[in-house]
Design an enzyme around this catalytic site. Sequence first.
Site, PDB file in Angstrom:
ATOM      1  N   PRO A  39      95.413  38.894  13.343  1.00  0.00           N
ATOM      2  CA  PRO A  39      94.423  38.080  14.035  1.00  0.00           C
ATOM      3  C   PRO A  39      94.749  36.848  14.781  1.00  0.00           C
ATOM      4  O   PRO A  39      94.084  36.138  15.325  1.00  0.00           O
ATOM      5  CB  PRO A  39      93.537  37.340  12.559  1.00  0.00           C
ATOM      6  N   ASP A  63      98.806  41.750  24.382  1.00  0.00           N
ATOM      7  CA  ASP A  63      97.515  41.512  24.806  1.00  0.00           C
ATOM      8  C   ASP A  63      97.429  39.900  24.860  1.00  0.00           C
ATOM      9  O   ASP A  63      98.063  39.185  24.368  1.00  0.00           O
ATOM     10  CB  ASP A  63      96.338  42.024  23.730  1.00  0.00           C
ATOM     11  N   LYS A 116      93.173  41.108  28.633  1.00  0.00           N
ATOM     12  CA  LYS A 116      91.798  41.325  29.529  1.00  0.00           C
ATOM     13  C   LYS A 116      91.021  40.078  28.802  1.00  0.00           C
ATOM     14  O   LYS A 116      91.022  39.558  27.565  1.00  0.00           O
ATOM     15  CB  LYS A 116      91.362  42.535  29.072  1.00  0.00           C
ATOM     16  N   GLY A 170      96.295  42.753  19.459  1.00  0.00           N
ATOM     17  CA  GLY A 170      95.759  41.696  18.352  1.00  0.00           C
ATOM     18  C   GLY A 170      95.094  42.513  17.303  1.00  0.00           C
ATOM     19  O   GLY A 170      94.141  43.489  17.734  1.00  0.00           O
ATOM     20  N   ILE A 219      91.489  49.522  15.611  1.00  0.00           N
ATOM     21  CA  ILE A 219      90.246  49.113  15.487  1.00  0.00           C
ATOM     22  C   ILE A 219      89.912  48.398  16.547  1.00  0.00           C
ATOM     23  O   ILE A 219      90.621  47.242  16.869  1.00  0.00           O
ATOM     24  CB  ILE A 219      89.925  48.364  14.177  1.00  0.00           C
ATOM     25  N   ALA A 245      90.643  41.700  12.687  1.00  0.00           N
ATOM     26  CA  ALA A 245      89.997  40.390  12.580  1.00  0.00           C
ATOM     27  C   ALA A 245      89.001  40.291  11.499  1.00  0.00           C
ATOM     28  O   ALA A 245      88.835  39.321  10.941  1.00  0.00           O
ATOM     29  CB  ALA A 245      89.611  40.490  13.966  1.00  0.00           C
ATOM     30  N   MET A 259      83.514  41.371  19.432  1.00  0.00           N
ATOM     31  CA  MET A 259      83.134  41.148  20.763  1.00  0.00           C
ATOM     32  C   MET A 259      81.478  41.074  20.773  1.00  0.00           C
ATOM     33  O   MET A 259      80.778  41.772  21.578  1.00  0.00           O
ATOM     34  CB  MET A 259      83.370  42.402  21.606  1.00  0.00           C
ATOM     35  N   GLY A 279      89.193  33.162  14.314  1.00  0.00           N
ATOM     36  CA  GLY A 279      89.699  33.257  12.791  1.00  0.00           C
ATOM     37  C   GLY A 279      91.075  33.248  12.586  1.00  0.00           C
ATOM     38  O   GLY A 279      91.815  33.647  13.272  1.00  0.00           O
TER      39      GLY A 279
END
Length: 470
Positions: free
Chosen positions: A233, A256, A278, A309, A314, A340, A391, A420
Site C-alpha cells: 500500500p 505505477d 495512470k 501498488g 487485485i 490496500a 477506486m 492508507g
Amino acid sequence: MRAQDWICQMRVFPASMPLEGRTVIVTGHGPMAEAKARLFVTSPARLKWFTGHGADPVPADIAQYATVMDREPIRSDLHGAMLLFIAGGEPEAIAELAATARELGVLVNIVDSPAASDFQTPAIVDRDGIVISIASGGAAPVLSVDIRAAIETLIPARIGVLADLARELRGTVKSVIKRFDDRRAFWEMALRGKARDLALSGDRAGARREMMRALNGSAEPATGIVHLVGAGPGDPDLLTLKAARLLREADVIVHDRLVSAGVLDLARRDAIRIDVGKTKGHHPVPQQSIEETLIEHAAKGLRVVRLKGGDPFIFGRGGEELEAVRAAGIEVQVTPGITAAMACAASAGIPLTHRDHAQSVTFASGVVKQDGPDADYRALAASNSTAVFYMGVGAAPGIQSKMLAHGRAPQTPIALIENGSSDGERRFTGTLGDLAGLVVREAISGPTIIIIGETAAFSARLPQRQEQFA
C-alpha cells in the site's frame, strides 16, 4: 578527538569452525542453556546437554537431537569435545569445570561472562550452507541481534541450496575446468544466473541440471524474466522480503504511480526505472504499451520487475500482463503484495470479518470497464457482509444509491481511508446514507478505500495516525 581515534580496530576474529563429527557440550538449565543448545540442534555436531539434577524437562525439539543427562559433567565427559557452554552454577564450580575443559583442549564459553570466556557466541544468520556471524565481542549483543534481523531481510531463505550445490560440484568443476580464472567465471555465471533463480524458487534438481549444462557447455543463452511484484500500500515496511530482494536484483523496474518513493529507494541505483503511472481519465502509457515494454526488456535477457501498488492480481491488471508476457514466450513469476483493503483496514483497526457482524468480505471496484458488467450489488449489500470498494471516490454517489437500492440500510456504518498506511493517511467515518456527502465535505481526492458494513464502526474507536500531529 584525534584522527587516529576514528581508525577501526578488529577486536574479535569471527572464525568458522567445521561441526561435522565434533562434540558440543552445554551445561546448566533454564533459558540461557536452552538458547545455547538450540544453536546446534540442526547442525551435524554431537550435542550433549548436562542439565544438572532436578531440572525441568528439555524441550522436545532439542531432546530429539541432543544426548541429555540430568547430572553434572565429569572430566571424562569432556574428552574429545570442541566447545563447552557453561550456563549457570556456583562460581567455584564454574571455574573448576572451565579449567578442566581447557586442560583437555576444549574452548569454553561462560554465558554472560565474556571476559572469562575463550570465545563469545555471535548472532547468527543460518541459511544451511551459508552462515553469517555478527559479533560485538560480548560488548553489545543487542546490537548484534538487531543487525542480524536486518541481514535476515536481505538473504533469500534458500541461498544455502546454492552453497550446497557448489560444495557438491566443486570437485567435478575443478577436474573439468583447469584454469582458476575460468573456474571463477563459471561460478559467477552458475551462482548468479538461471541456476540461482531455480534454486531460490525451490527447484534444487532444476538448479543442479542447469549447473551441469553450463559445465558441459550446453547451457541455454541468458534469458530474461518478468516479475509481477506487489509493492503493497505504500509503506516500505509492508513490502514482502521477496519483493525487496527482487527490487535489489532488478535491471529494469516498470512501476505505477501509486508505488511510493520509499519502496523505489530499495532498488539498485543503476536500475532502469520506467514510470507508467495512470490517473483517473489520464493514461499516458496505454496498457498494451506497458506489456510491450515488459516484453522488450525481458527479451534482451534482463530481469524486469513490474512493480504494482498493492497486489498485482487485485484490481492491478496483473492477469492481463501475465497473459501477454507468457504469450511472448518469456518466463513470468508473480510475487503477491499486501493489498490496500487489508492495509487500510489494519491501519484503521477495522476487522473485515467478525463473528458477530460479518461472515464474509467482498472486494469490488468502483470503476468498471466501459460497457462491461457491473459489480453484483445484491451480494455486496448483504447485511452480514463487509463490502470494500477500490477506486470509489468518484463513484461514491453511484455506490451509495446502488447499495441502498439493494437493501443495505442508510444507517450502515462506513469508513473511508485515504492514502492508507502512509504519513498522509486520513480516516473518515459515517453512514451509508451520507457517503457521497462525506466525500464532498471532506474533499477526499487521494487513493481511498471505502469500507461498508457493521465492522466499519470499529474505525471510530481508533485515534488518527500520530504522524499527522507530529
